[in-house]
Design an enzyme around this catalytic site. Sequence first.
Site, PDB file in Angstrom:
ATOM      1  N   GLU A 129     -18.650 -20.425  18.665  1.00 37.28           N
ATOM      2  CA  GLU A 129     -17.639 -20.756  19.653  1.00 37.28           C
ATOM      3  C   GLU A 129     -16.721 -21.874  19.195  1.00 37.28           C
ATOM      4  OE1 GLU A 129     -20.767 -20.347  20.207  1.00 37.28           O
ATOM      5  OE2 GLU A 129     -21.144 -19.256  22.062  1.00 37.28           O
ATOM      6  N   ASP A 172     -23.484 -18.427  22.207  1.00 38.08           N
ATOM      7  CA  ASP A 172     -24.518 -19.155  22.944  1.00 38.08           C
ATOM      8  C   ASP A 172     -25.592 -18.228  23.513  1.00 38.08           C
ATOM      9  OD1 ASP A 172     -23.453 -21.627  22.443  1.00 38.08           O
ATOM     10  OD2 ASP A 172     -22.338 -21.757  24.317  1.00 38.08           O
ATOM     11  N   ASP A 181     -26.993 -17.457  26.290  1.00 34.39           N
ATOM     12  CA  ASP A 181     -27.072 -17.195  27.727  1.00 34.39           C
ATOM     13  C   ASP A 181     -26.227 -15.969  28.044  1.00 34.39           C
ATOM     14  OD1 ASP A 181     -24.506 -18.157  27.495  1.00 34.39           O
ATOM     15  OD2 ASP A 181     -24.885 -20.036  28.549  1.00 34.39           O
ATOM     16  N   GLU A 222     -23.276 -15.619  29.388  1.00 36.98           N
ATOM     17  CA  GLU A 222     -21.880 -15.683  28.990  1.00 36.98           C
ATOM     18  C   GLU A 222     -21.740 -15.532  27.483  1.00 36.98           C
ATOM     19  OE1 GLU A 222     -17.861 -18.285  29.807  1.00 36.98           O
ATOM     20  OE2 GLU A 222     -19.757 -18.873  30.704  1.00 36.98           O
ATOM     21  N   TYR A 263     -30.013 -26.623  23.415  1.00 36.78           N
ATOM     22  CA  TYR A 263     -28.954 -26.027  24.230  1.00 36.78           C
ATOM     23  C   TYR A 263     -28.931 -26.653  25.617  1.00 36.78           C
ATOM     24  CZ  TYR A 263     -25.811 -22.476  26.055  1.00 36.78           C
ATOM     25  OH  TYR A 263     -24.725 -21.831  26.597  1.00 36.78           O
ATOM     26  N   ARG A 278     -27.333 -25.794  28.520  1.00 32.85           N
ATOM     27  CA  ARG A 278     -27.209 -25.025  29.773  1.00 32.85           C
ATOM     28  C   ARG A 278     -28.531 -24.311  30.010  1.00 32.85           C
ATOM     29  NH1 ARG A 278     -22.134 -24.171  27.310  1.00 32.85           N
ATOM     30  NH2 ARG A 278     -20.483 -25.300  28.392  1.00 32.85           N
ATOM     31  N   HIS A 337     -34.658 -20.997  26.959  1.00 31.01           N
ATOM     32  CA  HIS A 337     -36.112 -21.020  26.977  1.00 31.01           C
ATOM     33  C   HIS A 337     -36.700 -22.415  26.932  1.00 31.01           C
ATOM     34  CE1 HIS A 337     -35.732 -22.017  22.815  1.00 31.01           C
ATOM     35  NE2 HIS A 337     -37.019 -21.859  22.554  1.00 31.01           N
TER      36      HIS A 337
END
Length: 854
Positions: free
Chosen positions: A2, A75, A77, A79, A300, A302, A347
């Site tokens: 990203e 990422d 997740d 999104e 991470y 989020r 996780h």
Amino acid sequence: MESPAKAKTIKKYLGKDFEVLASYGHVRDLVPKEGAVDPKHRFAMKYQVVERNQKHIDAISRALKKAKALFLATDPDREGEAISWHLHELLKSQGELKGKEVSRVVFYEITKNSVRDAMAAPRELSVDLVNAQQARRALDFLVGFNLSPLLWKKVRPGLSAGRVQSPALRMICEREDEIAAFVAREYWTIDAELEHSEQKFPGKLVEFQGEKVEQFSFTNEAQAREVERTLKTEAKGELTVLTVDRKQRKRNPAPPFTTSTLQQEAARKLGFSAQKTMRVAQQLYEGVDIGEGQVGLITYMRTDSLNLAQEAIGQIRDVIVQLYGQAGLAEEPRIFKTKSKNAQEAHEAIRPTAASVLPADIESKLEPDQFRLYSLIWKRTVACQMAPAIFDTVTVEMRAGAEGPKRTVLRANGSTLIKPGYISVYQEGLDDAVQDDSDHVLPPMKEGDRVKLVGVVPTQHFTEPPPRFSEASLVKALEEYGIGRPSTYASIISTLRDRQYVDIESRRFTATDIGKIVSRFLTQYFTTYVDYDFTAKMEDSLDSVASGEQEWVPLLERFWKPFIDLVKHTEKSVSREEVAQARDLGADPVSGKPMSVRMGRFGPFVQIGTKDDEDKPRFAGLRPGQKMDQITHEQALELFKLPRKLGTTAAGDEITTNVGRFGPYVKYGAKYVSLKTDDPYEITPERALEVIREKEIADANRLILDFPDAGIQVLNGRYGPYITDKARNAKIPKDKEPKSLTLVECQALLAAAPERGKWGRKGAKGSKFAPKKAAPAAPAAAAGAAPVKLAAKGKKAAVNKQAPVTPAATPKAKPKPKPAAKPAAKPTTKPAAKPTTKPAAGLTAKKRPAKKKA
């Protein structure tokens, strides 16, 4: 990747056989216009390439031509999965994936081992995660594109409503209503100053004449003084110790950070907004050079999981022993259970990637905000595996006077910290701290001892309304209600502020007038859709889509039909007057006409008269700081003192002051001067003349040359000198002195300049900022579109599932010039403004001359 920072860090770990690229954001987003989501065709979605990232997509395409394989490493997740899917679909539509191996890799920390482990265990894209994100995007689009225009018509332009932001706004407004409706109650407490063994300590009355003392036992001064006299009379200067209760109390540390708790603690301890917290955390996650090249410092950010990897727990415990000794270590590794029933964003909890990297050791390598946030994360993570804090507590009860059914008892509490444990590293903050009356060291006492009564202190109190939300407490409330998810809290808060629905006063949210009106309108007419339980259940349904337990299209179908029917009904049946929520203020003492305060298209105002009167109603805008629900009749009358006459200038021009659409001003003759600091209700004639003189001096300094007959001037502008004839503005060549220009030179430069409105204005025709035309979108997919074969989350084998229904990908193409002729048919798409998006990217393996390697 990203971002370029993340790409740079990972490139270091993968070596020369890999090319690591960043897209700097989403590669595609919905076309920002009505019809981007088509409910009639199974919610087919029309996409366009995000214009600002086209060059980064082109770079990925060029690198892919030389590579054997493509790794999508966005990422970990929902999104991130959707971003990878968009890039995959875009490259596939361009025919660039033929003969290429495509894999999805995820990692939760950017360290050498984590990245290499992920590359060794690639998987396919998960259709369930993609569908969940697409369903969320479609829901948000449908709500926003249908409710927002309704607000524009019924309230004022520029407003917005959102599926998640609106319940959050309702939460803030309801707290305001609670505060407004709150009625304070008086109550008194009776404290005592006591002494034993030459040590003074406080006590509190807990039983009076056989009755337990409650909060409202004494509600006025007369009662409190009577208790004071009675207590002194019964005690006669001494109390008798009845009981001494000693205990040992353990206090355990807080669990490691989730997204929510990190935002809360950063707000409490560092004063960070949720948005700033996530921005700095992103930098720490993506990698910082601490002397060994780029390295990710935290996992991470989020996540709503409290889990810590066993390897990480082992490292943390080793660091604790090294720094604080064996006594500082918890007897057993602490395992924290996630309370969120749908924890799915990642996780692990947020933790340092290496607990051995101490904050003090890298302070000089970090920006101040990075250091402060890393220190907070490191301390919380280390503390969660440390020994509990141990306190010795003692409670002493003392009787005044004789024993019996009408006895009077006082109590003293004390505590002593005997083993600090985790407290030596970290203590969790509180939003609204309650004073602890046990934080005292009491002298040694035993039953039957006599305690001296030094004094009795009655104290008056009043109950207080519930506190307004801070960023920390709002995030906590959103999480408790199940509204939003870790990745959305910061954007919810920033949207409420950007739309001016809330102000922040003393780091607390207060609802603005427009925020209250929007919230009341949505709560009254769209009750279901701003209901906390409904919003939380929708989030649960989206989680079910992500886990493969539910299909996304039926979910949207159940939502759409009743929602759009309600929008249409409200548009027809509710008037602007009903939404404006006018409040009657009484009658104008001069005309006798009714006075009211209401919301208009340009803000709140007071109105004298009605639209049905023969004479036009009079209007006056509210002053800064005035609220619609608080302004009084007297304050409203003061607003009609404008415009004020302040005399005349030396030239005889009348001077007046007023408030206009763009703020307060002074007018003299036909000219205007904005008031930046002066109050139009209080400015004096002398000050008005000063403001006018300052304006005239500024205008004189602005004028360099004037050719009145030709209507041309050379002026000093915000970005330097320029030439204007009111129709065109022309830059002056650097080698030209503005004062030396002739009329002929000015005319020549103006002739070569574009007309005003076609150059330099964002979005204007011909401007470089004007939106480009999107390539025509393909027809909406049929209801029975072929399923896309992808791997469901958590399953090894590929399965057939219905992926998001989308028209063919629409890469950005350069429009071919067309002859000026009447078009035969209306184009499929119109030029659209740049959509607001979030990061996406690709990771490609570089092709070597001799032998291909992944």
